[in-house]
Write a protein that holds these residues in place. Structure first.
Motif: not given
Lengths: 113, 115
Positions: B11-14, B78-80, B87-90, B113-114
């Motif tokens: 997942l990519f986050r801006k 995951v908020t701003s 990270a890796f989320y489990l 990833l950001v």
């Protein structure tokens, strides 16, 4: 505070070598102890666990661990490693009062064919 | 096939964006957990839920939120406000919740990833 220490960050062995990964914990109460394994690209899997009874615990794939209460240790062992054992290994403690699962920082095992 | 599924795998986050990670289990487990895994850090607990409509903060809850509207599902947002989300989320689940000394079983994880 409860904690789990894994002594080695990265262990490199040749195939057929014997393995011992150290795990020490800090907690005075009732503990349940686990070893999890994370193979490259795969999810965390339970390798073995100790809840009570025989302190020598046998897990999957020929691994075993010994709970030594006097030493606060739960070391993981395997008499002869294979290339397919290359993975990251995590020791974890489930402490009795709050049920917190506390992980060590992990040990990467690389087995050379 | 019983198990825990997490999506997406990557997942990519801006910057400034909220993103939601999915976790579903069909093991009929009451308790579910979210951990964050960073290299050399082991796993750290973000949130956990022992029962539907109830959840508790873990050690590193700041910048995260969860909901538990159904027994099978425990999504993590995951908020701003989370300044270092890469990270890796489990996700994990267990038969009963904390205090019952149950084994936790883990999903395959989502790597965030950001951009």
């Amino acid at each position: 505070a409860q904690s789990v220490s894994q002594h080695n960050h990265h262990v490199i062995l040749s195939e057929a070598a014997s393995l011992e990964l150290g795990c020490n914990y800090s907690y005075g109460g009732t503990v349940n102890l686990f070893w999890y394994v994370q193979y490259p690209g795969q999810h965390l899997q339970l390798l073995l666990k100790y809840f009570s009874g025989d302190p020598l615990v046998k897990g999957i794939k020929g691994f075993e661990a010994e709970f030594i209460k006097s030493k606060f240790s739960f070391n993981l062992r395997k008499p002869s490693v294979q290339w397919s054992d290359t993975a990251e290994y995590f020791c974890a403690l489930l402490e009795g009062s709050q049920g917190n699962l506390i992980f060590g920082k992990g040990t990467k095992l690389s087995v050379k064919p | 096939d019983g198990g825990i599924t997490q999506s997406p795998k990557y997942l990519f986050r801006k910057e400034g964006q909220n993103v939601t990670l999915s976790c579903e289990q069909n093991l009929n487990h009451d308790a579910m957990y979210w951990y964050r895994q960073d290299p050399g850090q082991g796993l750290r607990l973000i949130y956990y839920s022992q029962i539907v409509n109830d959840f508790q903060k873990g050690d590193i809850a700041e910048g995260y939120s969860v909901s538990r509207e159904k027994k099978e599902s425990f999504p993590l947002t995951v908020t701003s406000a989370q300044k270092n989300p890469t990270a890796f989320y489990l996700c994990a689940s267990s038969i009963a919740g904390r205090g019952f000394l149950e084994t936790q079983y883990f999903g395959p994880g989502t790597r965030l990833l950001v951009l």
